[in-house]
Enzyme design. Structure first.
Site, PDB file in Angstrom:
ATOM      1  N   LYS A 137     -28.911  -4.335 -15.937  1.00  0.00           N
ATOM      2  CA  LYS A 137     -28.766  -3.345 -15.037  1.00  0.00           C
ATOM      3  C   LYS A 137     -29.060  -1.953 -15.216  1.00  0.00           C
ATOM      4  O   LYS A 137     -28.702  -1.359 -16.305  1.00  0.00           O
ATOM      5  CB  LYS A 137     -27.441  -3.451 -14.474  1.00  0.00           C
ATOM      6  CG  LYS A 137     -27.216  -2.988 -12.931  1.00  0.00           C
ATOM      7  CD  LYS A 137     -25.822  -3.245 -12.329  1.00  0.00           C
ATOM      8  CE  LYS A 137     -25.737  -2.976 -10.896  1.00  0.00           C
ATOM      9  NZ  LYS A 137     -25.514  -1.390 -10.771  1.00  0.00           N
ATOM     10  N   HIS A 185     -31.126   4.769  11.582  1.00  0.00           N
ATOM     11  CA  HIS A 185     -29.609   4.149  11.940  1.00  0.00           C
ATOM     12  C   HIS A 185     -29.492   3.040  10.732  1.00  0.00           C
ATOM     13  O   HIS A 185     -28.785   2.024  10.930  1.00  0.00           O
ATOM     14  CB  HIS A 185     -29.330   3.412  13.176  1.00  0.00           C
ATOM     15  CG  HIS A 185     -29.275   4.454  14.336  1.00  0.00           C
ATOM     16  ND1 HIS A 185     -28.178   5.225  14.553  1.00  0.00           N
ATOM     17  CD2 HIS A 185     -30.446   4.960  15.162  1.00  0.00           C
ATOM     18  CE1 HIS A 185     -28.881   5.835  15.982  1.00  0.00           C
ATOM     19  NE2 HIS A 185     -29.926   5.635  15.915  1.00  0.00           N
ATOM     20  N   SER A 226     -24.539  -0.909 -16.871  1.00  0.00           N
ATOM     21  CA  SER A 226     -23.413  -1.750 -16.712  1.00  0.00           C
ATOM     22  C   SER A 226     -22.825  -2.122 -17.853  1.00  0.00           C
ATOM     23  O   SER A 226     -23.717  -2.397 -18.977  1.00  0.00           O
ATOM     24  CB  SER A 226     -23.650  -2.901 -15.741  1.00  0.00           C
ATOM     25  OG  SER A 226     -22.342  -3.775 -15.600  1.00  0.00           O
ATOM     26  N   GLU A 262     -26.825  10.046  -8.722  1.00  0.00           N
ATOM     27  CA  GLU A 262     -25.388  10.202  -8.541  1.00  0.00           C
ATOM     28  C   GLU A 262     -24.960  11.494  -9.149  1.00  0.00           C
ATOM     29  O   GLU A 262     -23.938  12.257  -8.696  1.00  0.00           O
ATOM     30  CB  GLU A 262     -24.783   8.703  -9.270  1.00  0.00           C
ATOM     31  CG  GLU A 262     -25.269   7.727  -8.455  1.00  0.00           C
ATOM     32  CD  GLU A 262     -25.181   6.307  -9.548  1.00  0.00           C
ATOM     33  OE1 GLU A 262     -24.341   6.698 -10.456  1.00  0.00           O
ATOM     34  OE2 GLU A 262     -25.465   5.139  -8.887  1.00  0.00           O
TER      35      GLU A 262
END
Length: 478
Positions: free
Chosen positions: A336, A200, A330, A343
């Site tokens: 970053k 969860h 980024s 992805e």
């Protein structure tokens, strides 16, 4: 005169058509090119190659059966048949892919592409026999000779079965097996790294990073098995049913012999369809294969998404795994770096799931009576899924799975501060008291160990034994 030099005149049952002078295709293909200027995506090369193999096998079998010599229209010599076989084999090898321009979104039986193959092979065979493409009368006819004993209605679905089965076997299964192998190796390498489990999205009991990764490895192993089941769903070939399944205008042994030749050349267990009326009208084999590939895509998404989560951070995420830094992440935040291949592969999986919906829809509503008329897009969706999943996984294996590293200290620190350690105290203090300890520890910013020591829940040696995370990762008999 300049225009005339760029085109030649070809004829079909509707009359004359101007065809590019260099093209091996003919009138019916040119009409389809003009009728379907839609997506700019020609029929996938895998289907074109499968058609070449079918035409080669058909010519070989018709020669064995004496069909060419028995023709009333114009019998062919062995030399002329050999020219057909050679031209068809060249199509199978991909030598004439540029001569297959018809859009995917064409007539739903694939007739335009079947005739594209017939025309290319007929013209190329005639050229091999010494005839110019512009010759008025050529010895090889696309329908009477190349398409002998066949119909688009059995040839095109046969090509889909062959193309998809070959692509899965050659491209997808090996990379799924490779991913499983790498992950099993990682699971052994990381078997001594204790970490916190999660359910969860919340802290659960301890496990090892190796155990977690072994689950991913097994998922890829099962995905490979499911891809194998997709191949099995495609082993029955419709060839031999011709127009509606009755086998009109072909020899009773034609389908069996062609399937056997194709099985021999591909190394895949193709056989003639058990019932040609089912094989002509239903595309359930493609739907089943697509469903198995959807399950593969779901497994891939799950594994990749877990890797993405566990590599999040580097300071404010889980940071249990480090992935190679492949590119800046980024345009505004310096330094970053994002999990770009995760992805990418997740998008591929999403596309595959969507393509499966298209295949299922086409299988359900595209078939009326003796033919499904939405076949080209079914084949295109399946082949796109295979190509994307295979390519995506190959890069993911090379640039992430082979090079990712474990952050052992982070994993171990998370275990010690997890409130789920209270689970290990339940045999000593009971569920309710353990739950109260977890709530108080959280409220006061303490670990379970610190609070248990403060409250003297157990003697120190018993507490250390109870909260030893290595005792938590496997059941004990006592």
């Amino acid at each position: 005169m300049e225009v005339m030099s760029r085109y030649r005149i070809e004829r079909d049952s509707l009359g004359e058509v101007a065809v590019p002078a260099h093209a091996y295709y003919g009138a019916q293909t040119q009409r389809a090119v003009l009728n379907f200027p839609l997506s700019g995506q020609p029929m996938p090369a895998e289907i074109v190659h499968a058609l070449g193999l079918i035409k080669w096998a058909a010519a070989s079998v018709n020669l064995q059966l004496g069909r060419f010599a028995q023709l009333k229209v114009r019998p062919l010599s062995d030399r002329e048949v050999e020219a057909i076989r050679q031209a068809a084999w060249e199509v199978y090898e991909g030598k004439w892919d540029d001569h297959f321009p018809v859009d995917i979104y064409q007539t739903g039986s694939g007739t335009s592409t079947n005739m594209n193959a017939n025309e290319v092979i007929a013209n190329r065979a005639s050229e091999l026999l010494g005839f110019d493409l512009a010759a008025e009368q050529k010895p090889i006819h696309p329908n009477d000779h190349v398409n002998l004993g066949q119909s688009s209605n059995d040839v095109f679905p046969t090509a889909l079965h062959i193309a998809v089965a070959i692509s899965i076997s050659r491209d997808l299964i090996p990379v799924l097996e490779k991913a499983a192998k790498i992950l099993y190796r990682r699971s052994q390498e990381w078997s001594d790294i204790i970490k916190i489990g999660r359910t969860h999205l919340n802290d659960a009991t301890a496990m090892t990073l190796g155990q977690e990764v072994s689950g991913w490895a097994r998922a890829m192993e099962l995905a490979s098995a499911r891809a194998g089941k997709a191949v099995e769903a495609l082993r029955e070939l419709p060839i031999g049913g011709t127009a509606v399944g009755t086998g009109i205008n072909t020899h009773p042994e034609f389908g069996c012999r062609v399937a056997a030749l194709i099985a021999e050349k591909t190394g895949l267990p193709f056989v003639e369809a058990a019932n040609h009326f089912e094989a002509n009208s239903q595309r359930d084999g493609l739907v089943e294969a697509s469903g198995q590939l959807r399950a593969v895509a779901v497994s891939v998404f799950h594994v990749v998404n877990n890797i993405r989560w566990l590599s999040s951070g580097p300071r404010c995420g889980f940071n249990e795994i480090s992935l190679p830094k492949l590119q800046p992440g980024s345009s505004i935040m310096p330094g970053k770096v994002n999990p770009v291949l995760c992805e990418s592969l997740m998008q591929i999986a999403a596309r595959a799931i969507g393509n499966d919906s298209t295949v299922a829809f086409c299988g359900a509503v595209g078939g009326q009576f003796q033919l499904n008329v939405l076949m080209p897009v079914m084949g295109a969706c399946l082949l796109e899924n295979i190509r994307l999943l295979a390519n995506g996984l190959r890069v993911f294996c090379e640039r992430y799975l082979e090079l990712m590293t474990a952050n052992k200290d982070v994993c171990q620190a998370n275990v010690e501060k997890s409130l789920a350690l209270a689970t290990a105290l339940t045999p000593w203090v009971g569920y309710e008291k353990a739950a109260a300890l977890a709530q108080e520890a959280f409220a006061r910013g303490l670990t379970i160990r610190e609070l248990s020591r403060e409250k003297k829940i157990l003697p120190e040696d018993e507490l250390d034994r109870a909260l030893d995370p290595w005792r938590m990762i496997r059941p004990e008999s006592s």
